[in-house]
Design a protein around this motif. Structure first.
Motif, PDB file in Angstrom:
ATOM      1  N   TYR A  13       0.830  -1.203   0.000  1.00 50.13           N
ATOM      2  CA  TYR A  13       0.000   0.000   0.000  1.00 50.13           C
ATOM      3  C   TYR A  13       0.869   1.260   0.000  1.00 50.13           C
ATOM      4  O   TYR A  13       0.659   2.175  -0.796  1.00 50.13           O
ATOM      5  CB  TYR A  13      -0.928  -0.015   1.223  1.00 50.13           C
ATOM      6  CG  TYR A  13      -1.802   1.206   1.335  1.00 50.13           C
ATOM      7  CD1 TYR A  13      -2.939   1.336   0.539  1.00 50.13           C
ATOM      8  CD2 TYR A  13      -1.507   2.225   2.238  1.00 50.13           C
ATOM      9  CE1 TYR A  13      -3.748   2.455   0.639  1.00 50.13           C
ATOM     10  CE2 TYR A  13      -2.309   3.340   2.342  1.00 50.13           C
ATOM     11  CZ  TYR A  13      -3.429   3.450   1.542  1.00 50.13           C
ATOM     12  OH  TYR A  13      -4.231   4.564   1.628  1.00 50.13           O
ATOM     13  N   ILE A  14       1.863   1.294   0.871  1.00 46.39           N
ATOM     14  CA  ILE A  14       2.766   2.444   0.934  1.00 46.39           C
ATOM     15  C   ILE A  14       3.516   2.607  -0.380  1.00 46.39           C
ATOM     16  O   ILE A  14       3.676   3.721  -0.885  1.00 46.39           O
ATOM     17  CB  ILE A  14       3.736   2.307   2.128  1.00 46.39           C
ATOM     18  CG1 ILE A  14       2.954   2.457   3.436  1.00 46.39           C
ATOM     19  CG2 ILE A  14       4.856   3.334   2.047  1.00 46.39           C
ATOM     20  CD1 ILE A  14       3.738   2.110   4.681  1.00 46.39           C
ATOM     21  N   SER A  15       3.942   1.502  -0.955  1.00 44.47           N
ATOM     22  CA  SER A  15       4.641   1.552  -2.236  1.00 44.47           C
ATOM     23  C   SER A  15       3.747   2.144  -3.325  1.00 44.47           C
ATOM     24  O   SER A  15       4.195   2.966  -4.129  1.00 44.47           O
ATOM     25  CB  SER A  15       5.095   0.152  -2.636  1.00 44.47           C
ATOM     26  OG  SER A  15       5.773   0.189  -3.857  1.00 44.47           O
ATOM     27  N   GLN A  16       2.487   1.761  -3.342  1.00 44.13           N
ATOM     28  CA  GLN A  16       1.551   2.306  -4.336  1.00 44.13           C
ATOM     29  C   GLN A  16       1.369   3.808  -4.155  1.00 44.13           C
ATOM     30  O   GLN A  16       1.304   4.544  -5.141  1.00 44.13           O
ATOM     31  CB  GLN A  16       0.199   1.601  -4.236  1.00 44.13           C
ATOM     32  CG  GLN A  16       0.197   0.223  -4.801  1.00 44.13           C
ATOM     33  CD  GLN A  16      -1.181  -0.435  -4.721  1.00 44.13           C
ATOM     34  OE1 GLN A  16      -2.148   0.152  -4.239  1.00 44.13           O
ATOM     35  NE2 GLN A  16      -1.252  -1.661  -5.195  1.00 44.13           N
ATOM     36  N   ILE A  17       1.291   4.257  -2.916  1.00 42.90           N
ATOM     37  CA  ILE A  17       1.148   5.694  -2.643  1.00 42.90           C
ATOM     38  C   ILE A  17       2.390   6.436  -3.130  1.00 42.90           C
ATOM     39  O   ILE A  17       2.282   7.484  -3.785  1.00 42.90           O
ATOM     40  CB  ILE A  17       0.936   5.952  -1.134  1.00 42.90           C
ATOM     41  CG1 ILE A  17      -0.341   5.287  -0.634  1.00 42.90           C
ATOM     42  CG2 ILE A  17       0.962   7.442  -0.819  1.00 42.90           C
ATOM     43  CD1 ILE A  17      -1.614   5.833  -1.217  1.00 42.90           C
ATOM     44  N   ARG A  18       3.564   5.886  -2.847  1.00 49.87           N
ATOM     45  CA  ARG A  18       4.811   6.528  -3.267  1.00 49.87           C
ATOM     46  C   ARG A  18       4.921   6.582  -4.791  1.00 49.87           C
ATOM     47  O   ARG A  18       5.301   7.614  -5.357  1.00 49.87           O
ATOM     48  CB  ARG A  18       6.006   5.779  -2.684  1.00 49.87           C
ATOM     49  CG  ARG A  18       6.170   5.987  -1.209  1.00 49.87           C
ATOM     50  CD  ARG A  18       7.314   5.175  -0.662  1.00 49.87           C
ATOM     51  NE  ARG A  18       7.520   5.479   0.742  1.00 49.87           N
ATOM     52  CZ  ARG A  18       8.173   4.704   1.576  1.00 49.87           C
ATOM     53  NH1 ARG A  18       8.708   3.569   1.161  1.00 49.87           N
ATOM     54  NH2 ARG A  18       8.301   5.054   2.838  1.00 49.87           N
ATOM     55  N   VAL A  19       4.593   5.487  -5.449  1.00 50.79           N
ATOM     56  CA  VAL A  19       4.663   5.461  -6.916  1.00 50.79           C
ATOM     57  C   VAL A  19       3.644   6.428  -7.516  1.00 50.79           C
ATOM     58  O   VAL A  19       3.928   7.114  -8.499  1.00 50.79           O
ATOM     59  CB  VAL A  19       4.477   4.028  -7.464  1.00 50.79           C
ATOM     60  CG1 VAL A  19       4.312   4.030  -8.966  1.00 50.79           C
ATOM     61  CG2 VAL A  19       5.662   3.152  -7.067  1.00 50.79           C
ATOM     62  N   SER A  20       2.481   6.507  -6.923  1.00 54.12           N
ATOM     63  CA  SER A  20       1.462   7.440  -7.404  1.00 54.12           C
ATOM     64  C   SER A  20       1.957   8.884  -7.301  1.00 54.12           C
ATOM     65  O   SER A  20       1.759   9.687  -8.225  1.00 54.12           O
ATOM     66  CB  SER A  20       0.179   7.263  -6.595  1.00 54.12           C
ATOM     67  OG  SER A  20      -0.783   8.198  -6.979  1.00 54.12           O
TER      68      SER A  20
END
Length: 72
Positions: A13-20
């Motif tokens: 989830y955190i990775s998706q937020i960072r990539v976004s």
């Protein structure tokens, strides 16, 4: 508990937020990739490249070039 409710691990989830966040910066800024990586919470461009490519099947630099190609 997070995974049970969100059907995704906290790390993913955190990775998706960072990539976004990095994705938005690639579109709306001309900042160097290292600045985007650090601003998005990645320790370096290698980490950003890995996660971005995992989600979008393209590197951040290739993505930026593709977007810029359509802007001109």
């Amino acid at each position: 508990m997070f995974k049970e409710n969100m059907d995704i691990t906290i790390k993913a989830y955190i990775s998706q937020i960072r990539v976004s966040h990095a994705h938005d910066m690639l579109i709306h800024t001309d900042l160097p990739l290292i600045d985007i990586a650090l601003s998005s919470g990645f320790p370096n461009t290698k980490a950003l490249n890995k996660e971005f490519k995992h989600l979008y099947d393209i590197s951040p630099l290739e993505y930026r070039r593709k977007i810029n190609m359509y802007d001109h």
